[in-house]
Write an enzyme that holds these catalytic residues in place. Sequence first.
Site, PDB file in Angstrom:
ATOM      1  N   SER A   1       0.814  -1.217   0.000  1.00  0.00           N
ATOM      2  CA  SER A   1       0.000   0.000   0.000  1.00  0.00           C
ATOM      3  C   SER A   1       0.849   1.270   0.000  1.00  0.00           C
ATOM      4  O   SER A   1       1.828   1.379   0.734  1.00  0.00           O
ATOM      5  CB  SER A   1      -0.920   0.012   1.223  1.00  0.00           C
ATOM      6  OG  SER A   1      -1.573   1.270   1.307  1.00  0.00           O
ATOM      7  N   LYS A   2       0.429   2.233  -0.814  1.00  0.00           N
ATOM      8  CA  LYS A   2       1.131   3.516  -0.867  1.00  0.00           C
ATOM      9  C   LYS A   2       0.533   4.516   0.123  1.00  0.00           C
ATOM     10  O   LYS A   2       1.020   5.633   0.268  1.00  0.00           O
ATOM     11  CB  LYS A   2       1.061   4.080  -2.286  1.00  0.00           C
ATOM     12  CG  LYS A   2       1.708   3.158  -3.307  1.00  0.00           C
ATOM     13  CD  LYS A   2       1.720   3.774  -4.684  1.00  0.00           C
ATOM     14  CE  LYS A   2       2.067   2.767  -5.760  1.00  0.00           C
ATOM     15  NZ  LYS A   2       3.168   1.858  -5.444  1.00  0.00           N
TER      16      LYS A   2
ATOM     17  N   GLY B   1     -17.637  -3.426  -7.707  1.00  0.00           N
ATOM     18  CA  GLY B   1     -17.603  -2.448  -6.623  1.00  0.00           C
ATOM     19  C   GLY B   1     -16.964  -1.127  -7.017  1.00  0.00           C
ATOM     20  O   GLY B   1     -17.397  -0.060  -6.576  1.00  0.00           O
TER      21      GLY B   1
ATOM     22  N   THR C   1      -8.904  -1.094   2.361  1.00  0.00           N
ATOM     23  CA  THR C   1      -8.730  -1.490   0.969  1.00  0.00           C
ATOM     24  C   THR C   1      -9.108  -2.952   0.800  1.00  0.00           C
ATOM     25  O   THR C   1      -9.670  -3.574   1.708  1.00  0.00           O
ATOM     26  CB  THR C   1      -7.301  -1.123   0.484  1.00  0.00           C
ATOM     27  OG1 THR C   1      -7.212  -1.400  -0.908  1.00  0.00           O
ATOM     28  CG2 THR C   1      -6.223  -1.891   1.224  1.00  0.00           C
TER      29      THR C   1
ATOM     30  N   ASP D   1     -13.723   7.373  -2.680  1.00  0.00           N
ATOM     31  CA  ASP D   1     -13.214   6.951  -3.997  1.00  0.00           C
ATOM     32  C   ASP D   1     -13.807   7.780  -5.139  1.00  0.00           C
ATOM     33  O   ASP D   1     -13.088   8.221  -6.041  1.00  0.00           O
ATOM     34  CB  ASP D   1     -13.513   5.465  -4.238  1.00  0.00           C
ATOM     35  CG  ASP D   1     -12.611   4.546  -3.432  1.00  0.00           C
ATOM     36  OD1 ASP D   1     -11.464   4.936  -3.138  1.00  0.00           O
ATOM     37  OD2 ASP D   1     -13.051   3.435  -3.091  1.00  0.00           O
TER      38      ASP D   1
ATOM     39  N   ALA E   1     -18.813  -3.381 -13.897  1.00  0.00           N
ATOM     40  CA  ALA E   1     -20.008  -3.186 -13.060  1.00  0.00           C
ATOM     41  C   ALA E   1     -19.820  -3.819 -11.684  1.00  0.00           C
ATOM     42  O   ALA E   1     -20.764  -4.337 -11.092  1.00  0.00           O
ATOM     43  CB  ALA E   1     -21.234  -3.764 -13.769  1.00  0.00           C
TER      44      ALA E   1
ATOM     45  N   TYR F   1      -3.332   1.457 -12.164  1.00  0.00           N
ATOM     46  CA  TYR F   1      -2.076   2.104 -12.526  1.00  0.00           C
ATOM     47  C   TYR F   1      -0.979   1.072 -12.352  1.00  0.00           C
ATOM     48  O   TYR F   1      -1.191   0.022 -11.743  1.00  0.00           O
ATOM     49  CB  TYR F   1      -1.810   3.341 -11.641  1.00  0.00           C
ATOM     50  CG  TYR F   1      -1.799   3.008 -10.179  1.00  0.00           C
ATOM     51  CD1 TYR F   1      -2.938   3.155  -9.417  1.00  0.00           C
ATOM     52  CD2 TYR F   1      -0.649   2.517  -9.565  1.00  0.00           C
ATOM     53  CE1 TYR F   1      -2.946   2.813  -8.081  1.00  0.00           C
ATOM     54  CE2 TYR F   1      -0.653   2.184  -8.231  1.00  0.00           C
ATOM     55  CZ  TYR F   1      -1.805   2.325  -7.495  1.00  0.00           C
ATOM     56  OH  TYR F   1      -1.812   1.978  -6.176  1.00  0.00           O
TER      57      TYR F   1
ATOM     58  N   LYS G   1     -13.746  -3.568   1.963  1.00  0.00           N
ATOM     59  CA  LYS G   1     -14.612  -2.379   1.865  1.00  0.00           C
ATOM     60  C   LYS G   1     -16.077  -2.684   2.206  1.00  0.00           C
ATOM     61  O   LYS G   1     -16.768  -1.835   2.764  1.00  0.00           O
ATOM     62  CB  LYS G   1     -14.510  -1.742   0.476  1.00  0.00           C
ATOM     63  CG  LYS G   1     -13.152  -1.075   0.240  1.00  0.00           C
ATOM     64  CD  LYS G   1     -13.104  -0.360  -1.095  1.00  0.00           C
ATOM     65  CE  LYS G   1     -11.698   0.185  -1.341  1.00  0.00           C
ATOM     66  NZ  LYS G   1     -11.611   0.937  -2.604  1.00  0.00           N
TER      67      LYS G   1
HETATM   68  P1  ATR Z   1     -14.128  -4.389  -8.146  1.00  0.00           P
HETATM   69  O1  ATR Z   1     -14.663  -4.367  -6.771  1.00  0.00           O
HETATM   70  O2  ATR Z   1     -12.675  -4.042  -8.262  1.00  0.00           O
HETATM   71  O3  ATR Z   1     -14.964  -3.620  -9.115  1.00  0.00           O
HETATM   72  P2  ATR Z   1     -15.310  -6.871  -8.974  1.00  0.00           P
HETATM   73  O4  ATR Z   1     -16.531  -6.572  -8.201  1.00  0.00           O
HETATM   74  O5  ATR Z   1     -14.742  -8.254  -8.919  1.00  0.00           O
HETATM   75  O6  ATR Z   1     -14.114  -5.942  -8.582  1.00  0.00           O
HETATM   76  O7  ATR Z   1     -15.598  -6.467 -10.501  1.00  0.00           O
HETATM   77  C1  ATR Z   1     -14.676  -6.712 -11.502  1.00  0.00           C
HETATM   78  C2  ATR Z   1     -15.205  -6.123 -12.801  1.00  0.00           C
HETATM   79  O8  ATR Z   1     -14.245  -6.339 -13.829  1.00  0.00           O
HETATM   80  C3  ATR Z   1     -16.490  -6.763 -13.288  1.00  0.00           C
HETATM   81  O9  ATR Z   1     -17.245  -5.794 -13.962  1.00  0.00           O
HETATM   82  C4  ATR Z   1     -15.975  -7.821 -14.265  1.00  0.00           C
HETATM   83  O10 ATR Z   1     -16.885  -8.198 -15.251  1.00  0.00           O
HETATM   84  P3  ATR Z   1     -18.022  -9.323 -14.919  1.00  0.00           P
HETATM   85  O11 ATR Z   1     -19.048  -8.621 -14.103  1.00  0.00           O
HETATM   86  O12 ATR Z   1     -18.524  -9.741 -16.245  1.00  0.00           O
HETATM   87  O13 ATR Z   1     -17.294 -10.403 -14.173  1.00  0.00           O
HETATM   88  C5  ATR Z   1     -14.836  -7.057 -14.896  1.00  0.00           C
HETATM   89  N1  ATR Z   1     -13.829  -7.896 -15.525  1.00  0.00           N
HETATM   90  C6  ATR Z   1     -12.847  -8.587 -14.910  1.00  0.00           C
HETATM   91  N2  ATR Z   1     -12.066  -9.212 -15.824  1.00  0.00           N
HETATM   92  C7  ATR Z   1     -12.559  -8.880 -17.050  1.00  0.00           C
HETATM   93  C8  ATR Z   1     -12.168  -9.191 -18.394  1.00  0.00           C
HETATM   94  N3  ATR Z   1     -11.125  -9.974 -18.661  1.00  0.00           N
HETATM   95  N4  ATR Z   1     -12.910  -8.681 -19.399  1.00  0.00           N
HETATM   96  C9  ATR Z   1     -13.973  -7.888 -19.149  1.00  0.00           C
HETATM   97  N5  ATR Z   1     -14.375  -7.560 -17.890  1.00  0.00           N
HETATM   98  C10 ATR Z   1     -13.680  -8.048 -16.868  1.00  0.00           C
END
Ligand code: ATR
Length: 274
Positions: free
Chosen positions: A15-16, A130, A62, A102, A128, A217, A66
């Site tokens: 963590s930064k 978190g 983090t 955020d 879509a 990043y 969350k």
């Molecule tokens: P976070 O809390 O970081 O948003 P998450 O709830 O696991 O993490 O959501 C990850 C998002 O990245 C989702 O929208 C996921 O798409 P799906 O809902 O279809 O799973 C998307 N995602 C992850 N890998 C992907 C990939 N290779 N191509 C397209 N979408 C991806």
Amino acid sequence: MSDQYCVFGNPVAHSKSPLIHAAFARTTGEDLSYTARLAAVDGFSEAVFEFVAMGGRGANVTVPFKEDAFRLATRLSERAERAGAVNTLAFNDQEIFGDNTDGAGLVRDITHNLGVVLAGKRILLLGAGGATRGVIAPLLACQPASLSIANRTVAKAQALSEAFADIAAVNAGNFADFAGQSFDVLINATSASLAGESLPLPPGIFAAGSLAYDMMYGKGETPFLKLAREQGAGRCADGLGMLAEQAAEAFYVWRGVRPETAAVLADLRAALGG
Ligand code: ATR
């Protein structure tokens, strides 16, 4: 003794936040210490109570905590309620206040650091999960012309659209559904970059002069920003500025003082080697 703050995560060693908040404390003259604390995956509340018992005044939260922090808070800000997640906790008397900085961090990075006006713009959020949920209400508050969500699993984009329908109409679809449309601001909130994967975006989706923003990043260009550059985005930015700005907003929640981020952002950028 200095007021104590920390970031909880698992893993957390990378963590930064300790570096960022130490810099903020120096520049604002606030007397505080800030450490990284590893919590067990099933032991978030115990870790928080232990920190509070030691005199902890506040914490950042983090991955993967969350949602745990959202449930643990005894009072939530409206933006945390909307986000369904908490990244900032403040401990006062018997209260655990939960906030989410955020979305504010993203908006400030785009509007203040990058100087891009969001009012009247066509915004496309990719993903879509978190990360997307946390930024929808703050983006809508900027009065864009439209806000759309594209996700691999369309049902999740539709569920988010329904969850925010009381604020404004949010379009939802899979990536192909947006073929033939173009956007002024495209924000990658998927975790695809983490796996080094790129997104199946339809050609022509980046309007002339558009901003491509990756919440991720890292060293070098992310797969999304590489794609954006190749497809003609006018401008590319990664999520380092959002990281600094969400931290500054958390610092403000705790201390009532808003630190400048430019110097710390330059240090973070130099440390990444970019
Ligand atoms: P976070 O809390 O970081 O948003 P998450 O709830 O696991 O993490 O959501 C990850 C998002 O990245 C989702 O929208 C996921 O798409 P799906 O809902 O279809 O799973 C998307 N995602 C992850 N890998 C992907 C990939 N290779 N191509 C397209 N979408 C991806």
